[in-house]
Design a protein around this motif. Structure first.
Motif, PDB file in Angstrom:
ATOM      1  N   ALA A 128      53.664  12.953   7.340  1.00 26.13           N
ATOM      2  CA  ALA A 128      52.589  13.824   7.646  1.00 26.13           C
ATOM      3  C   ALA A 128      52.239  14.358   6.651  1.00 26.13           C
ATOM      4  O   ALA A 128      50.621  14.730   6.817  1.00 26.13           O
ATOM      5  N   PHE A 129      51.869  13.832   5.453  1.00 20.66           N
ATOM      6  CA  PHE A 129      51.089  13.548   4.334  1.00 20.66           C
ATOM      7  C   PHE A 129      50.851  12.021   3.657  1.00 20.66           C
ATOM      8  O   PHE A 129      49.289  11.975   4.023  1.00 20.66           O
ATOM      9  N   ALA A 130      51.387  11.367   4.337  1.00 21.99           N
ATOM     10  CA  ALA A 130      51.112  10.056   3.708  1.00 21.99           C
ATOM     11  C   ALA A 130      49.932   9.409   4.598  1.00 21.99           C
ATOM     12  O   ALA A 130      49.024   8.273   4.492  1.00 21.99           O
ATOM     13  N   VAL A 131      50.151   9.613   5.783  1.00 22.62           N
ATOM     14  CA  VAL A 131      49.295   8.462   6.904  1.00 22.62           C
ATOM     15  C   VAL A 131      47.664   9.413   6.916  1.00 22.62           C
ATOM     16  O   VAL A 131      47.025   8.484   7.156  1.00 22.62           O
ATOM     17  N   PRO A 132      47.596   9.805   7.014  1.00 23.30           N
ATOM     18  CA  PRO A 132      45.903  11.137   7.076  1.00 23.30           C
ATOM     19  C   PRO A 132      45.427  10.333   5.539  1.00 23.30           C
ATOM     20  O   PRO A 132      44.500  10.417   5.808  1.00 23.30           O
ATOM     21  N   LEU A 133      46.405  10.945   4.238  1.00 25.80           N
ATOM     22  CA  LEU A 133      45.387   9.976   3.266  1.00 25.80           C
ATOM     23  C   LEU A 133      45.400   8.526   3.017  1.00 25.80           C
ATOM     24  O   LEU A 133      44.315   8.472   2.524  1.00 25.80           O
ATOM     25  N   SER A 134      45.556   8.240   3.718  1.00 25.96           N
ATOM     26  CA  SER A 134      45.648   6.357   3.758  1.00 25.96           C
ATOM     27  C   SER A 134      44.847   6.255   4.631  1.00 25.96           C
ATOM     28  O   SER A 134      44.025   5.672   4.019  1.00 25.96           O
ATOM     29  N   LYS A 135      44.393   7.007   5.279  1.00 24.62           N
ATOM     30  CA  LYS A 135      43.229   6.950   6.432  1.00 24.62           C
ATOM     31  C   LYS A 135      41.779   7.502   5.042  1.00 24.62           C
ATOM     32  O   LYS A 135      40.202   6.417   5.618  1.00 24.62           O
ATOM     33  N   VAL A 308      62.802  15.698  -3.167  1.00 28.46           N
ATOM     34  CA  VAL A 308      61.555  14.794  -3.827  1.00 28.46           C
ATOM     35  C   VAL A 308      61.898  13.664  -3.565  1.00 28.46           C
ATOM     36  O   VAL A 308      60.477  13.312  -3.746  1.00 28.46           O
ATOM     37  N   THR A 309      63.018  12.259  -2.851  1.00 29.57           N
ATOM     38  CA  THR A 309      62.824  11.728  -2.791  1.00 29.57           C
ATOM     39  C   THR A 309      61.949  10.816  -1.931  1.00 29.57           C
ATOM     40  O   THR A 309      61.292   9.406  -2.263  1.00 29.57           O
ATOM     41  N   GLY A 310      61.805  11.310  -1.406  1.00 31.38           N
ATOM     42  CA  GLY A 310      60.749  11.441  -0.340  1.00 31.38           C
ATOM     43  C   GLY A 310      59.346  12.008  -0.675  1.00 31.38           C
ATOM     44  O   GLY A 310      58.365  10.540  -0.455  1.00 31.38           O
ATOM     45  N   THR A 311      58.918  12.639  -0.859  1.00 33.24           N
ATOM     46  CA  THR A 311      57.442  13.778  -1.069  1.00 33.24           C
ATOM     47  C   THR A 311      56.785  12.385  -2.515  1.00 33.24           C
ATOM     48  O   THR A 311      55.406  12.666  -2.509  1.00 33.24           O
ATOM     49  N   ALA A 312      57.637  12.494  -3.231  1.00 33.15           N
ATOM     50  CA  ALA A 312      57.286  11.218  -4.542  1.00 33.15           C
ATOM     51  C   ALA A 312      56.435  10.354  -3.819  1.00 33.15           C
ATOM     52  O   ALA A 312      56.041   9.199  -5.099  1.00 33.15           O
ATOM     53  N   LEU A 313      57.336  10.074  -2.841  1.00 42.85           N
ATOM     54  CA  LEU A 313      56.242   8.686  -2.577  1.00 42.85           C
ATOM     55  C   LEU A 313      55.046   8.374  -1.495  1.00 42.85           C
ATOM     56  O   LEU A 313      54.363   7.347  -1.778  1.00 42.85           O
ATOM     57  N   ILE A 314      54.604   9.708  -1.578  1.00 47.39           N
ATOM     58  CA  ILE A 314      53.690   9.510  -0.853  1.00 47.39           C
ATOM     59  C   ILE A 314      52.230   9.294  -2.086  1.00 47.39           C
ATOM     60  O   ILE A 314      51.492   8.607  -1.531  1.00 47.39           O
ATOM     61  N   PRO A 315      51.597  10.060  -3.862  1.00 54.21           N
ATOM     62  CA  PRO A 315      50.539   9.586  -4.049  1.00 54.21           C
ATOM     63  C   PRO A 315      51.241   7.792  -4.198  1.00 54.21           C
ATOM     64  O   PRO A 315      50.367   7.109  -4.181  1.00 54.21           O
ATOM     65  N   LEU A 316      52.425   7.119  -4.840  1.00 51.73           N
ATOM     66  CA  LEU A 316      52.576   5.453  -4.890  1.00 51.73           C
ATOM     67  C   LEU A 316      51.464   4.927  -2.817  1.00 51.73           C
ATOM     68  O   LEU A 316      50.846   3.654  -3.188  1.00 51.73           O
TER      69      LEU A 316
END
Length: 500
Positions: A128-135, A308-316
């Motif tokens: 939900a977070f990573a895909v929009p931020l990548s755009k 945290v195992t998944g959400t910590a990957l968002i900024p990465l």
């Protein structure tokens, strides 16, 4: 987006990928169950072995280690009152009390099931977070990447504690090491000391293995300490379905707190677990049971640290900025395979990103199955004697270091970095700050020089582009906020002492 998930699923369900994920989760459980071997160290130990793998499979295996270690850490927290990973520290409070009452199986079962729920929830949040931020990040050019690198370095102030000077020195040391090798623009050798081994620079993987894993072994050997073993009887009776349903509020608290802390660089599973424990107690119908063997007291922190195992990957994944030790290992794996994390990654290698998303789901389900099957063997691992453990790990590390480029130079780098890391731990410097300097040094240098070339040497290029300006402002706030907060806390304490 659905077609990309199908692409990722085709990769994640390949037999080799499934086998490597299974191995990663199993190793993560064992590594997490060994006190002194945290999840990030367990990941670092496998880093050299990923060299010949498909990059997506390598990332899925490392993600499996990360997920498995979160459950493994709770085993020692519950059975010997020693958290195997920092994220399991809050589990000690009620988990060990349950073990003392002979309810070890229920405590471990709650840890396993709620951890799986937290891990699956984290994948949904990650997508939900990573895909929009990548755009958004596709608009990045050299000035924006430079500002992003500066923002990443500013995060150091969030996790170095009160000694900002030592954190800055640690980061500077990492930046200096990152400059060794060949100048990326002129081709001139730098800091190679007349030899040829350093012409390609210091391998990030070798540096991180030395700083994380070898320094921890040296520290454990040098500092010693009592080795706890399991005492008394323990059972493996699992919690009932009704007991798990009653934990839904605690799990919800863990999901919310784990999401917030995972998005904040430097937060990590340990902080999320303690905050979740506190909030679960606040919202519980039986707060008096906390500290005396409450299943909710195990469920909330274990859900949070697995989120945290998944959400910590968002900024990465979106910006290429690692906000934790484990995310830094994932970044090293990407660099080892020549993959640049960040917004372009979603367009150039969708099979890798979406394969990782699907792989995270599979790894969490594998953790549930393996956790049930390997309950007794994992408990036995806790009693392995330290000399045998350290010898086995050091042998694995050195073989892995040699396999990076099939030469002894990386072995010496790993040992040297291990000594440097031990010295830093011994005298209160921050190893993660040095790692951030090491992994971000190239990004900052190249994009700084590239930006200045484009602007004909005009430094205002960083302040006239909106995204770059916003990132630099965020970097300044990130750098100063912990300092201001600590100053305010100190002022409050002094005022309270004066009025007492």
């Amino acid at each position: 987006m659905l077609d990309r998930f199908v692409l990722g699923a085709q990769l994640a369900f390949q037999p080799v990928a499934l086998l490597m994920m299974l191995f990663g989760v199993a190793w993560g459980i064992v590594g997490g169950a060994l006190p002194g071997i945290s999840g990030s160290i367990a990941m670092a130990l496998l880093l050299p072995l990923t060299f010949g793998m498909n990059p997506a499979v390598a990332l899925m295996m490392l993600a499996g280690v990360y997920i498995g270690a979160m459950y493994g850490g709770s085993i020692t927290a519950i059975l010997i009152r020693t958290p195997g990973t920092p994220g399991a520290a809050a589990t000690v409070i009620d988990g060990y009390e349950l073990h003392r009452r002979g309810l070890s199986g229920k405590a471990l079962g709650v840890s396993l099931v709620t951890g799986t729920v937290g891990g699956l929830a984290s994948v949904v949040i990650l997508v939900a977070f990573a895909v929009p931020l990548s755009k958004v990040a596709l608009a990045f050019g050299p000035p924006e990447y430079f500002a992003l690198g500066v923002f990443g370095l500013a995060l150091i102030s969030s996790f170095v504690g009160r000694d900002l000077l030592k954190g800055a020195i640690s980061a500077l040391l990492g930046l200096i090491v990152a400059t060794a090798g060949t100048d990326p623009f002129s081709g001139t050798p730098r800091f190679v000391f007349g030899g040829t081994d350093l012409l390609t620079g210091v391998e990030v993987a070798a540096g991180m293995i030395g700083l994380f894993a070898v320094s921890e072994i040296f520290y454990q050997i040098a500092e010693g300490g009592a080795w706890e073993t399991i005492k008394g009887r323990f059972t493996t009776a699992l919690p009932t379905w009704a007991e798990l349903v009653r934990l839904r509020v605690a799990m919800l608290v863990g999901i919310v707190m784990g999401t917030i802390e995972g998005l904040l660089p430097g937060g990590g599973g340990a902080i999320a677990a303690f905050i979740s424990y506190n909030e679960a107690k606040r919202w519980s119908k039986h707060p008096e049971e906390f500290g005396r063997g409450s299943l909710e007291g195990v469920a909330a922190p274990e859900t949070a640290n697995n989120v945290v195992t998944g959400t910590a990957l968002i900024p990465l994944l979106t910006f290429g900025i690692p906000g934790s030790n484990s995310a830094a290992i994932m970044l090293a794996a990407m660099m080892l395979h020549g993959i640049a994390p960040g917004p372009q990654l979603f367009e150039r290698s969708p099979q890798l990103v979406y394969g990782l998303f699907v792989g995270l789901v599979i790894a969490n389900l594998m953790m549930l199955g393996l956790g049930l099957l390997a309950l007794r063997p994992a408990i036995a691992v806790v009693n392995v004697r330290p000399p045998l453990l350290f010898a086995a790990i050091l042998a694995l590390v050195l073989v892995g270091a040699y396999s990076i480029s099939n030469r002894m130079f990386e072995v010496w780098v790993v040992l040297l970095m291990g000594l440097v890391g031990y010295g830093m731990r011994r005298f209160g410097f921050n190893v993660l700050a040095m790692v951030l300097g090491l992994v971000l040094g190239f990004l900052v240098e190249v994009n700084l020089r590239r930006s200045l070339l484009i602007s004909l040497g005009n430094p205002w290029v960083f302040f006239t582009r909106p995204i770059s300006l916003v990132l630099l402002v965020f970097a300044l706030i990130t750098l100063l906020w912990p300092i201001v907060r600590r100053a305010r806390e100190g002022h409050t304490v002094r005022r309270a002492a004066a009025t007492a």
